[in-house]
Design a protein around this motif. Structure first.
Motif, PDB file in Angstrom:
ATOM      1  N   LEU A 285     -58.063  50.335-105.017  1.00 53.81           N
ATOM      2  CA  LEU A 285     -57.767  50.007-106.408  1.00 53.81           C
ATOM      3  C   LEU A 285     -56.320  49.546-106.561  1.00 53.81           C
ATOM      4  O   LEU A 285     -56.030  48.569-107.261  1.00 53.81           O
ATOM      5  N   ALA A 288     -55.907  46.035-105.020  1.00 59.29           N
ATOM      6  CA  ALA A 288     -56.592  44.955-105.735  1.00 59.29           C
ATOM      7  C   ALA A 288     -55.950  44.649-107.079  1.00 59.29           C
ATOM      8  O   ALA A 288     -55.810  43.475-107.450  1.00 59.29           O
ATOM      9  N   TYR A 289     -55.546  45.676-107.824  1.00 58.85           N
ATOM     10  CA  TYR A 289     -55.100  45.453-109.202  1.00 58.85           C
ATOM     11  C   TYR A 289     -53.585  45.558-109.353  1.00 58.85           C
ATOM     12  O   TYR A 289     -52.966  44.700-109.993  1.00 58.85           O
ATOM     13  N   PHE A 290     -52.970  46.598-108.795  1.00 61.19           N
ATOM     14  CA  PHE A 290     -51.525  46.732-108.949  1.00 61.19           C
ATOM     15  C   PHE A 290     -50.785  45.744-108.057  1.00 61.19           C
ATOM     16  O   PHE A 290     -49.719  45.245-108.420  1.00 61.19           O
ATOM     17  N   ALA A 292     -51.589  42.790-107.416  1.00 66.28           N
ATOM     18  CA  ALA A 292     -51.595  41.448-107.999  1.00 66.28           C
ATOM     19  C   ALA A 292     -50.408  41.228-108.926  1.00 66.28           C
ATOM     20  O   ALA A 292     -49.974  40.088-109.133  1.00 66.28           O
ATOM     21  N   SER A 293     -49.862  42.307-109.509  1.00 68.84           N
ATOM     22  CA  SER A 293     -48.733  42.174-110.438  1.00 68.84           C
ATOM     23  C   SER A 293     -47.433  42.691-109.837  1.00 68.84           C
ATOM     24  O   SER A 293     -46.440  42.834-110.552  1.00 68.84           O
ATOM     25  N   ASP A 309     -46.656  49.244-104.361  1.00 69.50           N
ATOM     26  CA  ASP A 309     -47.593  48.819-105.403  1.00 69.50           C
ATOM     27  C   ASP A 309     -47.898  49.945-106.383  1.00 69.50           C
ATOM     28  O   ASP A 309     -48.091  49.699-107.580  1.00 69.50           O
ATOM     29  N   GLN A 610     -70.368  45.522-108.309  1.00 66.35           N
ATOM     30  CA  GLN A 610     -68.912  45.451-108.242  1.00 66.35           C
ATOM     31  C   GLN A 610     -68.416  44.122-107.675  1.00 66.35           C
ATOM     32  O   GLN A 610     -67.220  43.971-107.423  1.00 66.35           O
TER      33      GLN A 610
END
Length: 702
Positions: A285, A288-290, A292-293, A309, A610
């Motif tokens: 998680l 994949a999500y943190f 990216a930013s 991250d 998913q």
């Protein structure tokens, strides 16, 4: 033994005497005299009861002894000669306890009226525990000594049929595990076959595990000789295995010591949180999500992970120049479920969970206080809970500087989405907990209990063995040093509960559950819990939300309701709930209609999917954007603030506009809620004067 037990009971009764109503009509000087008379009477009664109980116990013991001697004498000598140590250990203890129960029952009957109701209830509970012990003893010894020879004989005589049966049980267990950990079960209208598989599969697989363990134990401690298939009956297998078991006393003790040492070492060294699916889920998680930013990012060249991250959750609090704390907007409230599968709160036996929230400022829980014996609230910390600063909660590293200390954003998000866990709130089942723990399907996390002064800073249990046993048998509660946290949806799936607790003026709820039948399970659950726990009624009419069933546009994708805080607080201003549910009403753009026609379950596709492709992701984004604009655009423009330095929107005015918008669309037959006045029906327009045209029809005619 009886005298010791009776004396102990009398001592406990003297320590905790029954409270008798005081007689207010007595003279002040008569009270000491009456107290002295009561003490003398109590002593006399104690002596009489003691002698009577002793005589009755002797009589019951004599009857029980006669029954035992008569029963043993009635057994033929040929049968007695065949009773070995295995049969005696398996059936001797239950038979003796059964005889003891008959003797105690006879004694209670002989004592008669000298027994108090409390004493009879004590013996009744003792009898129940004795029966439980008998069943556990019988099951343990039957599985240990009788199952291995039975399996050996079955596979020797019916090898093909036994293999097919074992494979069928494994497949059933796999199906039950999948169905039990998914959203396809545990809901109204779910498949009866899946429900049956989820209930039967854990017991079937537990039988396989017990068979494997007992066979392994027999092989390690007392290997039996291999018998030729087809030439020996079942009794020969039993005789060979029993003989080997009776000769194995020298190997059993070292084997038990070896297993105990192995369990102790692994429980000390293996971290219960790190060695589970939780950590794998959390790391992915974060990547994949943190990731990216996260800019700039320095991932590992082989794994692709970057430790930077995942940020500490308390870092989202910004400090002003004057030292005060300024929370980041939006302020994150990450909800998890505190599992109470073994909790003592009888009123919560169905929910089996409570809300545990993690925010940049505090982490903790607060359960509603239960009423006491006199109607007042019990001020027990066990019932209320507490909150700890996020910067200090679970911040103490382990002996070797564990990098899992502190509450990080990835930790909170991973626990909040830990749907597949042995303890799952109201979805929990002891057999399923056993099965999922056995396979290490554990997405939940053991976190310190904020109530424990000396434990709440520890990052994880020092020895995870006891937590694993609690997880295995469903023994999670709120009084342990470490709490088992899982998906917040195991308590309340919309996140509405914690927002109502904080008395938010405007709450926007997006119900993205796979609810293609529009049963509104999550919404109904949230409204019931808010009223039951916090006495805050929510008035919302969801009948407008309806999916399209033909070419004509119908229904709506959002409704507004009122949160009646004043009913609980008296003077608090009421709030507004904007409830949004992804719905195809028929007025969507062509690309959405195309995707709906090619995917009939859109926008309520299963959360098990998913792997969104580009069309699927864009369709959900476009539908959400269209619903959001329709729900908020007009009210947001009217409530926008144009003063420099002020917030971009006046939330109070925005909530007022949304509530008025909902009242304009609400039907007239909405039932009143807890004493509220029902909405008045719309007033029909007065007939216009002759020659005057009104409305759209008049405009067209003009």
């Amino acid at each position: 033994m009886w005298a010791a037990g009776w004396g102990c009971a009398q001592y406990q009764n003297a320590r905790f005497p029954r409270s008798e109503p005081q007689e207010s009509h007595l003279e002040p000087n008569a009270a000491p005299l009456k107290a002295t008379e009561e003490k003398l009477h109590a002593r006399h009664k104690l002596v009489v009861e003691g002698v009577g109980h002793l005589l009755c116990a002797i009589g019951a013991l004599a009857v029980g002894t006669l029954l035992l001697l008569k029963g043993v004498a009635s057994i033929p000598n040929a049968v007695l000669d065949k009773i070995d140590a295995v049969n005696l250990a398996t059936f001797g203890m239950p038979l003796m306890l059964l005889l003891f129960g008959v003797t105690i029952t006879l004694m209670i009957g002989l004592v008669g009226r000298m027994y108090r109701d409390e004493s009879r209830e004590w013996w009744a509970r003792q009898g129940a525990w004795t029966a439980i012990f008998m069943l556990a003893w019988s099951g343990l010894f039957l599985c240990t000594f009788y199952m291995p020879p039975l399996l050996a004989w079955t596979f020797a005589e019916y090898q093909a049929l036994s293999s097919v049966g074992a494979l069928a049980i494994v497949l059933l267990a796999w199906l039950g595990l999948r169905s039990g950990s998914s959203n396809a079960t545990g809901r109204p209208g779910s498949s009866s076959k899946l429900e049956l598989a989820a209930k039967i599969a854990p017991y079937a697989f537990m039988l396989i595990i017990v068979a494997i363990l007992t066979t392994w134990l027999q092989t390690m401690a007392a290997p039996a000789p291999r018998l030729t298939p087809g030439t020996h009956p079942l009794s020969a297998f039993y005789a060979a295995y029993f003989k080997a078991s009776m000769l194995s006393h020298g190997l059993l003790i070292p084997l038990l010591i070896y297993c105990a040492i192995t369990a102790a070492v692994l429980g000390w060294r293996v971290d219960i949180n790190k060695f589970s699916l939780y950590m794998m889920y959390r790391m992915r998680l974060v990547r994949a999500y943190f990731g990216a930013s996260s800019n700039p990012r320095a991932p590992h060249p082989f794994t692709g992970f970057d430790a930077a991250d995942d940020i500490p959750l308390h870092s989202l609090l910004h400090q002003r120049p004057d030292g005060s704390i300024q929370p980041q907007r939006p302020y994150h409230i990450i909800n998890t479920a505190l599992n109470l599968v073994n909790g003592e709160e009888l009123a919560w036996q169905m929910r089996k969970a409570a809300s545990f929230s993690m925010t940049p400022a505090f982490c903790g829980f607060e359960m509603p206080a239960l009423p006491g014996s006199h109607g007042d609230k019990v001020p027990s910390k066990m019932l209320r809970g507490c909150y700890r600063p996020t910067s200090d909660y679970a911040s103490r590293p382990a002996l070797f500087k564990d990098d899992d200390a502190l509450v990080k954003l990835g930790l909170a998000v991973a626990v909040s989405g830990a749907a597949a866990s042995p303890s799952m709130g109201y979805h929990s089942s002891p057999p399923l907990s056993f099965l999922m723990t056995l396979f290490n399907l554990r997405l939940g996390r053991w976190s310190p209990n904020p109530l424990k002064e000396h434990k709440w800073k520890q990052s994880a249990p020092r020895i995870g063995f006891f937590s694993l046993v609690a997880e295995l048998f469903g023994l999670t509660d709120s009084s342990a040093n470490f709490l088992y946290l899982s998906d917040g949806g195991h308590f309340e799936n919309l996140g509405l509960y914690e927002l109502v607790r904080r008395r938010c003026r405007l709450i926007v709820v997006v119900d993205a559950s796979a609810d293609h039948k529009f049963t509104f399970d999550d919404l109904g659950n949230a409204i019931r819990k808010c009223f039951t726990d916090m006495h805050v009624p929510i008035r919302l009419n969801a009948s407008h939300i309806e999916t399209m069933s033909g070419p004509t546009p119908v229904g709506a994708a959002f409704v507004t309701g009122e949160i009646n805080y004043a009913k609980a607080d008296g003077v608090c201003e009421n709030g507004v709930l904007l409830y949004i549910k992804p719905t195809m009403t028929g007025s969507e753009n062509a690309d959405l209609l195309n995707y709906r026609k090619t995917h009939a379950d859109f926008p309520h596709q299963s959360t098990a999917d998913q792997w969104f492709d580009e069309d699927q992701f864009e369709s959900y984004r476009a539908l959400g954007y269209q619903i959001g604009m329709a729900a908020l655009k007009e009210a947001a423009l009217k409530s926008a603030s144009r003063l420099p330095g002020s917030p971009s929107h006046r939330i109070g005015y925005l909530a007022h506009l949304l509530l008025k918008q909902g009242e304009a669309e609400a039907p007239a037959n909405v039932l009143p809620l807890h004493g509220e006045e029902p909405p008045k029906p719309p007033v029909p327009p007065k007939p216009s004067a002759p020659g005057v045209k009104t409305g759209e029809a008049g405009k067209r005619r003009a």
